[in-house]
Design a protein around this motif. Structure first.
Motif, PDB file in Angstrom:
ATOM      1  N   GLN A 551     -29.576  54.868 -18.460  1.00  0.00           N
ATOM      2  CA  GLN A 551     -31.205  55.158 -18.167  1.00  0.00           C
ATOM      3  C   GLN A 551     -31.898  55.667 -19.183  1.00  0.00           C
ATOM      4  O   GLN A 551     -32.944  55.278 -19.611  1.00  0.00           O
ATOM      5  N   TRP A 552     -31.118  56.927 -19.708  1.00  0.00           N
ATOM      6  CA  TRP A 552     -31.885  57.662 -20.796  1.00  0.00           C
ATOM      7  C   TRP A 552     -32.057  56.771 -22.096  1.00  0.00           C
ATOM      8  O   TRP A 552     -32.986  56.786 -22.761  1.00  0.00           O
ATOM      9  N   LEU A 553     -31.030  55.816 -22.307  1.00  0.00           N
ATOM     10  CA  LEU A 553     -31.023  54.981 -23.527  1.00  0.00           C
ATOM     11  C   LEU A 553     -31.963  54.025 -23.373  1.00  0.00           C
ATOM     12  O   LEU A 553     -32.863  53.738 -24.483  1.00  0.00           O
ATOM     13  N   LYS A 554     -32.218  53.371 -22.104  1.00  0.00           N
ATOM     14  CA  LYS A 554     -33.339  52.461 -21.814  1.00  0.00           C
ATOM     15  C   LYS A 554     -34.721  53.381 -22.271  1.00  0.00           C
ATOM     16  O   LYS A 554     -35.544  52.459 -22.806  1.00  0.00           O
ATOM     17  N   GLN A 555     -34.848  54.459 -21.872  1.00  0.00           N
ATOM     18  CA  GLN A 555     -36.280  55.112 -21.898  1.00  0.00           C
ATOM     19  C   GLN A 555     -36.422  55.199 -23.354  1.00  0.00           C
ATOM     20  O   GLN A 555     -37.580  55.248 -23.900  1.00  0.00           O
ATOM     21  N   SER A 556     -35.309  55.584 -23.970  1.00  0.00           N
ATOM     22  CA  SER A 556     -35.166  55.952 -25.547  1.00  0.00           C
ATOM     23  C   SER A 556     -35.852  54.758 -26.279  1.00  0.00           C
ATOM     24  O   SER A 556     -36.618  54.638 -27.250  1.00  0.00           O
ATOM     25  N   VAL A 557     -35.337  53.249 -25.694  1.00  0.00           N
ATOM     26  CA  VAL A 557     -35.737  52.144 -26.309  1.00  0.00           C
ATOM     27  C   VAL A 557     -37.327  51.864 -26.152  1.00  0.00           C
ATOM     28  O   VAL A 557     -38.066  51.490 -26.957  1.00  0.00           O
TER      29      VAL A 557
END
Length: 598
Positions: A551-557
């Motif tokens: 989920q954090w990786l999605k937000q980073s993208v």
């Protein structure tokens, strides 16, 4: 070196001209004295033939020998001298650490050591002879400025300040220093500053013969300091027969002068504070030091708002602050935008006042890179490199852009040249080691991290980062040993990303409880400080929460405006810790969107 260049180096043209002039004079003398001395008819013919036969002999002797203050010596072969410019597309060759460099031969030796660079110079820290010990910053600032001038000359190889500062007040000989740094010449000198007068002495010394190639004593008013610095750089270039381009000549002649003694003193104090760090960004000093530099620059601008270099340094400080200084979570978007604008405004102002400065272009290149503007960063780096071809900071940071864009061969060669020009700087090795790891050369990366730790044994970074190639090479025990040492050495005020990487590395090495302890400590320490979402990916992977990490990786993208930790984004994109979780399809798809795009 080309054949024409070799002819010039051996002074064949000069001797040919002198021989022709002398021969012509002798023929005229013979013609005048022929009748009074009743010389035989054949004398003129024989004399001319001897002069003609002597010409090739003179050329052969000129090619083979030099006349020096130490006597007639054999001219050293050019293949014993390494060219200073590393072609970007040249094959990758391993570098040498300072410990591996052979010492210089004793004075009077006929040949330079193999690794000595052509047209190379190390400018030692200037001795402070000022009556007030508090004025030591003055000598440090002048030393920094002389190097700034010399870095503009592409035909010179100039060792960076971080690699010469350890030779202040040294007992080592010139030959020993030159051997350790791989240079052919060394400049030493002193500064005495009192009232409105300054006295600067400088001497350029041949590393082999220890002869003085040039020396000068300057005793002038404070307002003439910039002219002194520029003259020293020009005299070094002249003594080493360096060829200056039109751009380089204009850049040196465009003095960063000020008529304000107050502005000048504050400027030199700022340069001395910059000199505490190993990079132009002052990245390893506490934020308080950057704040002190900015305060000095702001005060100096009040005294002289037309002093271009002040704005260039302010631009660099703003670029560094965006990526390294703490910002409150609620203020991130506002302050990052303000810092972005500060870099642009100050760099533009500096270039408006002096179009030949290279530092504003470096500041803009870094800021574009930190904001993921690849094409603009590339253009700014190219211009900075044109104006400062010997600046190890420009070379090293440009190498990181090439790394981000996966141009690994170019990145390695730029980083290797930075190491050659700054062999005593631990952070040049850090950049090179990270790039080698990203390129898949894990053994070379591990060895280069070892050089980093040797040069900077008190830093946690080399022991932490060395764990990546160790893990890739299957040496988990050594990786864990270094990680525990890094955990002990890391200061609390270090950026959260570094603490979290330690936690993540613990998780990768199966030390889940240690990972949780580090994360709990960081959470208690950072308060409401902004933390880039990409760092949270590592934090959750460290404790095994793969769903939250995704989920954090999605937000980073999806929210690039929250991007601060540009290096961590690259580490996760390339899976620097060889994490099998990051190689799962759903992670791979998102990691690909972290790719640095033009």
């Amino acid at each position: 070196m080309s054949f024409l260049g070799e002819i010039k180096r051996r002074k064949v043209f000069q001797v040919a001209v002198v021989y022709a002039v002398v021969a012509w004079v002798l023929v005229q003398i013979i013609d005048v004295v022929n009748d009074p001395l009743s010389l035989p008819p054949w004398f003129d013919t024989v004399a001319i033939l001897l002069l003609l036969l002597g010409f090739p002999l003179a050329m052969i002797l000129t090619w083979a020998f030099d006349i020096t203050p130490a006597g007639v010596v054999r001219t050293p072969a050019s293949d014993l001298v390494t060219e200073p410019d590393v072609p970007v597309n040249a094959p990758h060759q391993p570098i040498q650490s300072p410990e591996q460099v052979s010492p210089s031969p004793p004075a009077g030796s006929e040949e330079l050591p193999h690794r000595m660079l052509r047209n190379s110079v190390a400018v030692l820290p200037l001795e402070n002879l000022s009556p007030n010990p508090d004025d030591a910053y003055f000598a440090a600032g002048i030393h920094e400025e002389i190097l700034n001038y010399l870095t503009k000359i592409k035909d010179l190889s100039v060792i960076a300040r971080t690699s010469v500062k350890k030779y202040a007040n040294t007992d080592k000989t010139i030959a020993e220093i030159a051997g350790e740094l791989g240079v052919g010449t060394v400049m030493e000198g002193s500064v005495r500053y009192a009232g409105e007068r300054v006295r600067v002495t400088a001497q350029l010394i041949d590393a082999v013969t220890e002869d003085h190639l040039w020396s000068e004593i300057y005793e002038r008013g404070l307002a003439d300091v910039f002219a002194i610095q520029a003259d020293i750089a020009a005299k070094i270039a002249e003594a080493l027969e360096a060829e200056l381009s039109v751009v380089e000549k204009a850049s040196i002649e465009a003095l960063p002068s000020t008529s304000s003694s107050e502005a000048h003193a504050l400027y030199l104090r700022s340069q001395a504070l910059f000199g505490q760090d190993d990079t132009a960004l002052a990245v390893t000093v506490p934020p308080s030091i950057r704040a002190s530099i900015k305060s000095n620059l702001d005060q100096a601008i009040e005294f002289d708002p037309e002093f271009a270099t002040l704005y260039a340094l302010k631009a660099l400080i703003s670029a560094a602050s965006r990526i390294y200084d703490p910002i409150k979570d609620k203020d991130w978007l506002k302050q990052s935008a303000e810092l972005d604008e500060s870099v642009r405004v100050n760099a533009d102002k500096a270039l408006t006042l002096n179009a030949n400065l290279g530092l504003p272009h470096l500041a803009m290149a870094l800021n574009h890179q930190f904001n993921w503007r690849g094409a603009q960063a590339r253009g700014a780096y190219e211009r900075a490199l044109e104006l400062r071809p010997n600046d190890s900071n420009v070379l090293g940071w440009y190498a990181t852009l090439k790394w981000f864009t996966e141009e690994f061969d170019d990145a390695i060669h730029l980083a290797e040249k930075a190491v050659a020009l700054d062999p005593g700087n631990a952070y040049t090795y850090a950049f090179l080691a990270l790039i080698l790891h990203a390129a898949g050369d894990y053994r070379a990366s591990a060895d280069t991290f070892e050089k980093f730790s040797t040069l900077h044994p008190g830093s946690s970074l080399p022991y932490l980062l060395r764990g990546r190639p160790d893990l890739a090479l299957g040496n988990e025990a050594h990786a864990l040993e270094g990680l525990r040492l890094a955990d002990q050495l890391i200061p609390d005020e270090a950026a959260p990303a570094i603490h979290i990487e330690i936690a993540y590395a613990y998780g990768r090495l199966g030390q889940r409880e240690d990972a949780k302890k580090v994360i709990n400590k960081v959470e208690a320490m950072i308060g409401d400080r902004f933390v880039d979402p990409i760092v949270q990916v590592w934090a959750n992977l460290a404790i095994g929460d793969h769903g939250q990490a995704l989920q954090w990786l999605k937000q980073s993208v999806e929210k690039p405006e929250y991007r601060q930790e540009v290096f961590v984004r690259t580490f996760i994109k390339e899976n620097a810790w060889s994490d099998p979780v990051l190689d799962q399809p759903e992670f791979v798809a998102l990691r690909d969107r972290l790719r640095f795009r033009e």
